[in-house]
Motif scaffolding. Structure first.
Motif, PDB file in Angstrom:
ATOM      1  N   PHE A   1      -5.089  -1.088   1.637  1.00  0.00           N
ATOM      2  CA  PHE A   1      -4.108  -1.526   2.640  1.00  0.00           C
ATOM      3  C   PHE A   1      -4.111  -0.630   3.885  1.00  0.00           C
ATOM      4  O   PHE A   1      -3.081  -0.496   4.535  1.00  0.00           O
ATOM      5  CB  PHE A   1      -2.704  -1.524   2.030  1.00  0.00           C
ATOM      6  N   SER A   2      -5.234  -0.009   4.213  1.00  0.00           N
ATOM      7  CA  SER A   2      -5.323   0.888   5.372  1.00  0.00           C
ATOM      8  C   SER A   2      -4.430   2.112   5.157  1.00  0.00           C
ATOM      9  O   SER A   2      -4.496   2.741   4.104  1.00  0.00           O
ATOM     10  CB  SER A   2      -4.983   0.143   6.665  1.00  0.00           C
TER      11      SER A   2
ATOM     12  N   GLY B   1      -3.463  -2.534   9.026  1.00  0.00           N
ATOM     13  CA  GLY B   1      -3.346  -1.181   9.541  1.00  0.00           C
ATOM     14  C   GLY B   1      -2.468  -1.034  10.755  1.00  0.00           C
ATOM     15  O   GLY B   1      -2.120   0.072  11.146  1.00  0.00           O
ATOM     16  N   THR B   2      -2.114  -2.139  11.372  1.00  0.00           N
ATOM     17  CA  THR B   2      -1.325  -2.072  12.600  1.00  0.00           C
ATOM     18  C   THR B   2       0.092  -2.545  12.335  1.00  0.00           C
ATOM     19  O   THR B   2       0.441  -2.914  11.213  1.00  0.00           O
ATOM     20  CB  THR B   2      -2.025  -2.907  13.696  1.00  0.00           C
TER      21      THR B   2
ATOM     22  N   SER C   1      -3.558   4.598   2.104  1.00  0.00           N
ATOM     23  CA  SER C   1      -3.016   3.903   0.940  1.00  0.00           C
ATOM     24  C   SER C   1      -3.944   4.080  -0.258  1.00  0.00           C
ATOM     25  O   SER C   1      -5.064   4.587  -0.145  1.00  0.00           O
ATOM     26  CB  SER C   1      -2.824   2.416   1.242  1.00  0.00           C
ATOM     27  N   MET C   2      -3.464   3.629  -1.402  1.00  0.00           N
ATOM     28  CA  MET C   2      -4.241   3.769  -2.621  1.00  0.00           C
ATOM     29  C   MET C   2      -5.430   2.811  -2.605  1.00  0.00           C
ATOM     30  O   MET C   2      -5.516   1.894  -1.786  1.00  0.00           O
ATOM     31  CB  MET C   2      -3.372   3.499  -3.852  1.00  0.00           C
TER      32      MET C   2
ATOM     33  N   GLY D   1       0.775  -1.241   0.000  1.00  0.00           N
ATOM     34  CA  GLY D   1       0.000   0.000   0.000  1.00  0.00           C
ATOM     35  C   GLY D   1       0.794   1.270   0.000  1.00  0.00           C
ATOM     36  O   GLY D   1       0.250   2.334   0.318  1.00  0.00           O
ATOM     37  N   GLY D   2       2.085   1.206  -0.370  1.00  0.00           N
ATOM     38  CA  GLY D   2       2.917   2.393  -0.305  1.00  0.00           C
ATOM     39  C   GLY D   2       3.421   2.863  -1.650  1.00  0.00           C
ATOM     40  O   GLY D   2       3.535   2.095  -2.600  1.00  0.00           O
ATOM     41  N   ASN D   3       3.756   4.140  -1.704  1.00  0.00           N
ATOM     42  CA  ASN D   3       4.366   4.756  -2.872  1.00  0.00           C
ATOM     43  C   ASN D   3       5.878   4.596  -2.749  1.00  0.00           C
ATOM     44  O   ASN D   3       6.471   5.043  -1.768  1.00  0.00           O
ATOM     45  CB  ASN D   3       3.985   6.241  -2.913  1.00  0.00           C
ATOM     46  N   PRO D   4       6.545   3.956  -3.694  1.00  0.00           N
ATOM     47  CA  PRO D   4       8.007   3.753  -3.585  1.00  0.00           C
ATOM     48  C   PRO D   4       8.789   5.040  -3.397  1.00  0.00           C
ATOM     49  O   PRO D   4       9.911   5.010  -2.893  1.00  0.00           O
ATOM     50  CB  PRO D   4       8.365   3.080  -4.910  1.00  0.00           C
TER      51      PRO D   4
END
Length: 816
Positions: free
Chosen positions: A439-440, A469-470, A307-308, A194-197
């Protein structure tokens, strides 16, 4: 009914299923509550006319985390599911039409790199090594560690700085690779969680080494087969499962969980604890039954970066595509710009990068004969974008099909069948994620570890979280590890023991009057300890005060007796009462309870009493060895017991705790030379006092030659104390964060007594050296800075090695 404490698990994703199994091994009666008709959460399964679609996670890494769950019950994982390796792990198709197969051996990957960019061969090897170092810290050491306390985070700061975790994943990869295509291929992993590189902390580059260490796998029958295997185990072990049941409220009383309320029936299910495998922002905003939240207010939830979203098209084909790999990623013409559209601008771009899953490449049974099963995933903006997916969805579906037909699946529009899609609306309305995220919250540095939603809720007792999320984050290894974190937060329980009682380990039987009496003894006789003790949590301060009061009582029995014989009788009576089945003296009763609660060894208490017995009558130590052994008995033992009272359970710590006690006793001896001499006691070793013996009488009578020799010996005594103070300081890393500042301050205050004496040893004949109030304040502030910024006190790197020569003469020491 067994009477065991009850635990409810909300949600049945991998985090919830793993948590339920781990709770079952701890003795809880466990119930899973799932709002869907089937288990799995994001990992549920869709079936359409012979086509089997895994709804969510498809990449299986670190399969040992699944094996662990079966082995908790002495089961063979192979009896429940079959997991096989996949090669290549991923096939990349770049916008220029070039492909890159990643996975398998390092040599195979190097051959592929050589084909695309020979100059990046060595850079890749360096990338693997840096990823390994991050993996060893971020996954091996920290993935299963709870981060609900600030101290845990502070202890990691030096290592995180050393690993340069402030860089993004893309920045780290670019430091090693020059070819932009390879930079994309090796920086894309954050999208799996869920992250932007370009904004995700480089700590998540550990995913690369995680794949390299265990490979990429697939469960025959699909990811849903893993869910089915876990469900079978759950039912065999007696875990209750309620499906089609939506939790609408977590019921609390005085900020303690008491159960959950089901919306479809209004039924209230009581529970001693609740584990949420639901999206934490949704839980805090909609399920907790009070608005005044300490940390996760609605305002705070709005400030988080989410996240997206995901657009996922599931489809079958009436023909097969044997040339398509199990996992394929197609890269569009833009990389950074597309990610910016998705994460920042919340704009649905016309170009796209896609992940295509073809499970029938490994398991043909997931589609009818002669057919293939697929799902294709496109990262899209979450629902903060305001996109009307009811309107846009069908058009976007057609665009995805055209892109696949152009790049990977020629003739797709002619053979596609049994297709349907889900959008961020599905995630928001069915999976109840805030803003329809996949992805939270994003895995930014400021939203990781302690900054992420804690596994143990700060808002109510008895509420815990697992899942994307945790901590430690999304992805199958992450959510399985989040359940593993609970092993350190939730204790095992026996019948008729609630988890809340089990969590507390204090001597609560003491009355308020007794506690105040113990604190008064500390305040009167141990002013430096009392000052520093006020920096401890109240429960630890109470226990430390009791320990001090008991030790003082032992000392007073000897000092206040009329002669050595009476003192010995008193100490024997103390021993007899203390070790009886039911001590009669209140102080002995309280101390025995403290020993049981804090696991104090009887031999430590016996060594203490033996040390006090050695004080009876005249004392004249001959050697340094005798001095250190005496200091151990009367003070090193207290250090051992204090370490336990303060919650330190690492056996490595005991030697250092002993040394801090010895150092303080050596300071006492230096301070009290004159006072001890008046009692006929001389603890300075005769071997330090020259060829002519020095007696306590000479010191009391003012013999200048004897006093000058003694003053020189006091300097030597304080030099020796410094060695033990340094060792004690090295052991601060083992203390729980909540008590460390108090002990750092106590050490500083006691050491300062020696600082008062060392420049002018003659003051020992004139007055008792003391630390002024202003200096106590300064030393407390100095200790605070050491607590915050001196990495020697942080548990980073390898366990500190104790200097063996400090204990070379202590055959009496029992520290394990």
């Amino acid at each position: 009914m067994t009477g065991s404490p009850t635990a409810l698990v909300i949600g049945s994703g991998f985090g919830g299923l793993a948590a339920a199994l781990r709770l079952k091994t701890k003795g809880y009666e466990v119930t899973i509550v799932e709002r869907q008709p089937d288990l799995g959460g994001r990992a549920r399964v869709f079936r359409r006319n012979g086509f089997v679609y895994d709804a969510g996670p498809t990449v299986v890494t670190a399969p040992f985390l699944l094996d662990e769950l079966f082995k908790l019950f002495n089961r063979n994982p192979e009896d429940y599911l079959k997991i096989v390796p996949v090669e290549p792990w991923y096939r990349f198709r770049f916008n220029d039409g070039e492909t890159f197969d990643y996975g398998g051996t390092v040599e195979g990957t190097l051959d592929e790199i050589e084909r695309l960019s020979p100059e990046d061969r060595d850079g890749y090897l360096n990338l693997v090594q840096e990823s390994r170092r991050i993996f060893e810290k971020g996954f091996s050491e920290l993935a299963h560690i709870p981060f609900h306390r600030w101290g845990t985070m502070l202890r990691q700061v030096p290592a995180l700085l050393k690993l340069r975790s402030y860089r993004s994943v893309y920045q780290m990869v670019s430091a090693h690779l020059k070819d932009e295509r390879l930079r994309q291929a090796f920086s894309i992993q954050p999208l799996l969680v869920g992250g932007n590189p370009f904004t995700t902390t480089s700590i998540y580059s550990l995913i690369h080494y995680l794949e390299r260490k265990w490979g990429v796998h697939f469960a025959m029958g699909g990811t849903g087969a893993i869910v089915a295997g876990l469900e079978k185990l759950l039912r065999e072990e007696g875990v209750q499962i309620k499906t089609n049941a939506t939790v609408t409220k977590i019921v609390t009383q005085q900020r303690r969980v008491t159960g959950v309320e089901l919306g479809n029936s209004g039924e209230v299910l009581p529970a001693d604890l609740v584990v949420c495998n639901a999206d934490p922002p949704f839980v805090y905003e909609h399920l907790l039954d009070f608005p005044q939240r300490k940390r996760w207010s609605n305002w705070r939830l709005r400030q988080l970066r989410y996240s997206m979203g995901l657009f996922v098209l599931y489809f079958g084909t009436t023909r097969q595509y044997p040339g398509v790999a199990h996992h394929t990623i197609t890269m569009g013409p833009r990389y950074k710009e597309l990610l910016s559209d998705i994460f920042h601008k919340k704009h649905l771009a016309e170009d796209m990068s896609l992940y295509l899953h073809r499970p029938t490449a490994t398991d043909p049974t997931m589609a009818p004969a002669g057919c293939d099963t697929f799902y294709v995933l496109s990262p899209v903006p979450n629902n903060l974008s305001g996109i009307n997916w009811e309107e846009v969805g069908p058009r976007y579906r057609d665009a995805v099909v055209r892109e696949l037909e152009r790049t990977l699946l020629p003739g797709l529009s002619e053979c596609i069948t049994e297709d349907f899609f889900v959008t961020p609306n599905y995630f928001e309305q069915e999976l109840l994620t805030r803003h329809g995220t996949g992805f939270s919250i994003q895995p930014l540095f400021t939203q990781s570890a302690n900054f992420r939603f804690h596994n143990k809720s700060e808002e109510v007792d008895g509420l815990y979280f697992v899942g994307a999320g945790t901590h430690p984050g999304a992805g199958m290894p992450g959510v399985l590890s989040s359940a593993k974190v609970l092993d350190q937060l939730i204790p095992s329980v026996s019948n008729n023991t609630t988890p809340h009682r089990a969590l507390k380990k204090t001597s609560s039987s003491r009355t308020k009057s007794e506690t105040q009496t113990h604190a008064a003894v500390l305040a009167y006789h141990g002013k430096s300890f009392h000052w520093a003790g006020r920096l401890l949590p109240q429960s630890q301060f109470n226990d430390a005060s009791l320990l001090y009061a008991f030790c003082r009582h032992v000392d007073d029995l000897a000092d206040e007796a009329s002669d050595p014989r009476e003192a010995k009788i008193r100490l024997d009576q103390l021993r007899q009462d203390l070790w009886s089945e039911k001590p009669k003296q209140p102080l002995n009763q309280a101390f025995r309870q403290l020993m049981a609660d804090q696991q104090l060894e009887q031999c430590w208490v016996e060594d203490l009493i033996e040390g006090v017995l050695s004080d009876l009558g005249e004392v004249c130590l001959q050697t340094q060895e005798e001095l250190i052994c005496y200091a151990y008995r009367v003070a090193g033992t207290v250090g051992l017991m204090m370490a336990q009272v303060l919650g330190c359970r690492d056996t490595h710590a005991l030697a250092f705790a002993t040394d801090l006690g010895i150092a303080m006793q050596l300071t006492n001896i230096a301070r009290d030379v004159h006072e001890d001499a008046q009692r006929g006691r001389l603890y300075i070793p005769q071997q330090w006092l020259g060829e002519n013996p020095v007696s306590a009488v000479q010191l009391v009578e003012g013999n200048q030659e004897a006093r000058q020799v003694a003053e020189t010996a006091v300097e030597r005594l304080l030099d020796l104390a410094e060695l033990y103070y340094r060792s004690g300081y090295q052991g601060m890393r083992y203390l729980p964060m909540r008590v460390r500042l108090g002990i750092l301050t106590a050490r500083a205050l006691y050491r300062a007594i020696g600082d008062e004496i060392y420049p002018e040893p003659r003051i020992i004949w004139e007055r008792r050296a003391r630390v002024s109030m202003s200096r106590k304040c300064r030393l407390t502030i100095t200790s605070l800075f050491k607590f915050l910024f001196d990495t020697q006190t942080w548990p980073v790197g390898k366990p500190q090695q104790h200097e063996p020569q400090l204990h070379q003469h202590l055959n009496c020491v029992r520290v394990s």
